[in-house]
Scaffold this active site. Structure first.
Site, PDB file in Angstrom:
ATOM      1  N   ARG A   1      -5.780   1.938  -4.549  1.00  0.00           N
ATOM      2  CA  ARG A   1      -4.907   1.238  -3.604  1.00  0.00           C
ATOM      3  C   ARG A   1      -4.940  -0.262  -3.833  1.00  0.00           C
ATOM      4  O   ARG A   1      -5.957  -0.802  -4.266  1.00  0.00           O
ATOM      5  CB  ARG A   1      -5.293   1.559  -2.179  1.00  0.00           C
ATOM      6  CG  ARG A   1      -6.705   1.099  -1.835  1.00  0.00           C
ATOM      7  CD  ARG A   1      -7.260   1.829  -0.660  1.00  0.00           C
ATOM      8  NE  ARG A   1      -7.697   3.129  -1.109  1.00  0.00           N
ATOM      9  CZ  ARG A   1      -8.616   3.850  -0.527  1.00  0.00           C
ATOM     10  NH1 ARG A   1      -9.198   3.421   0.538  1.00  0.00           N
ATOM     11  NH2 ARG A   1      -8.976   5.014  -0.999  1.00  0.00           N
TER      12      ARG A   1
ATOM     13  N   ARG B   1       0.840  -1.207   0.000  1.00  0.00           N
ATOM     14  CA  ARG B   1       0.000   0.000   0.000  1.00  0.00           C
ATOM     15  C   ARG B   1       0.868   1.247   0.000  1.00  0.00           C
ATOM     16  O   ARG B   1       1.784   1.378   0.795  1.00  0.00           O
ATOM     17  CB  ARG B   1      -0.911   0.004   1.235  1.00  0.00           C
ATOM     18  CG  ARG B   1      -1.632   1.331   1.529  1.00  0.00           C
ATOM     19  CD  ARG B   1      -2.988   1.382   0.887  1.00  0.00           C
ATOM     20  NE  ARG B   1      -3.615   2.674   0.964  1.00  0.00           N
ATOM     21  CZ  ARG B   1      -4.621   2.990   1.764  1.00  0.00           C
ATOM     22  NH1 ARG B   1      -5.110   2.098   2.581  1.00  0.00           N
ATOM     23  NH2 ARG B   1      -5.150   4.179   1.736  1.00  0.00           N
TER      24      ARG B   1
ATOM     25  N   ASP C   1      -9.684  -1.146   7.084  1.00  0.00           N
ATOM     26  CA  ASP C   1     -10.307  -0.172   7.983  1.00  0.00           C
ATOM     27  C   ASP C   1     -10.858  -0.858   9.215  1.00  0.00           C
ATOM     28  O   ASP C   1     -11.545  -1.879   9.120  1.00  0.00           O
ATOM     29  CB  ASP C   1     -11.454   0.556   7.273  1.00  0.00           C
ATOM     30  CG  ASP C   1     -10.962   1.586   6.279  1.00  0.00           C
ATOM     31  OD1 ASP C   1      -9.851   2.121   6.470  1.00  0.00           O
ATOM     32  OD2 ASP C   1     -11.686   1.862   5.311  1.00  0.00           O
TER      33      ASP C   1
ATOM     34  N   ASP D   1      -6.663  -1.906   1.514  1.00  0.00           N
ATOM     35  CA  ASP D   1      -7.069  -0.980   2.568  1.00  0.00           C
ATOM     36  C   ASP D   1      -7.672  -1.836   3.664  1.00  0.00           C
ATOM     37  O   ASP D   1      -8.467  -2.742   3.381  1.00  0.00           O
ATOM     38  CB  ASP D   1      -8.109   0.002   2.008  1.00  0.00           C
ATOM     39  CG  ASP D   1      -8.467   1.102   2.977  1.00  0.00           C
ATOM     40  OD1 ASP D   1      -7.590   1.536   3.754  1.00  0.00           O
ATOM     41  OD2 ASP D   1      -9.628   1.555   2.965  1.00  0.00           O
TER      42      ASP D   1
END
Length: 168
Positions: free
Chosen positions: A99, A90, A104, A102
């Protein structure tokens, strides 16, 4: 392996996503590293293909929600997730940009956590984003949103975001 029964575990909900490279392979690599570095995967949603959110002139994303049983604090989970992103290549160029991966942190049990400039749990925009709520509702429909006092399923059914989210 012997588990220390004195440890406290929390179920953390992560949303994985990416729109570059071998998208599904990147999700699988992320899940493997999360299981190795953060904790046991308790559940994982189907994979969803999603139009880009925020910056729309980019390829579609694949997204997947996972539930992870962890002994780490929310801040430690965040740090480990960022390290996994970096290990998988990343590069942060621009907000909402393309990207490879990711990760989260969406929910940390039923806790509300505010660390200014670093971490806000529950994720402050989760209830506004279909690409978060649909995969999450698949694996945790009865989970209560700690701030809104409604289940994930209830929130997902009333979401006004009209972004295309397709279960693969």
């Amino acid at each position: 392996m012997v588990l220390n029964m004195d440890l406290e575990y929390t179920t953390v909900y992560l949303l994985l996503g990416g729109n570059l490279g071998e998208r599904e392979e990147n999700l699988n690599k992320a899940i493997f590293l999360v299981s190795k570095e953060i904790g046991e995967i308790e559940a994982q949603s189907s994979i969803y293909e999603t139009a880009a959110w925020g910056k729309t002139d980019q390829p579609a994303f694949l997204n997947q929600a996972i539930a992870v049983k962890t002994e780490f604090s929310a801040l430690e989970v965040l740090e480990k997730a960022l390290a996994i992103e970096q290990e998988l290549g990343r590069v942060r160029k621009e907000k909402w940009g393309e990207r490879l991966i990711d990760i989260d942190l969406i929910l940390y049990g039923v806790e509300i956590i505010e660390i200014p400039g670093k971490l806000q749990i529950p994720h402050p925009h989760m209830q506004d984003r279909r690409f978060v709520m649909e995969p999450l509702a698949e694996i945790a429909p009865d989970m209560m949103h700690p701030r809104l006092g409604k289940t994930i399923l209830e929130i997902s059914k009333k979401i006004t975001d009209n972004l295309a989210v397709k279960k693969l």
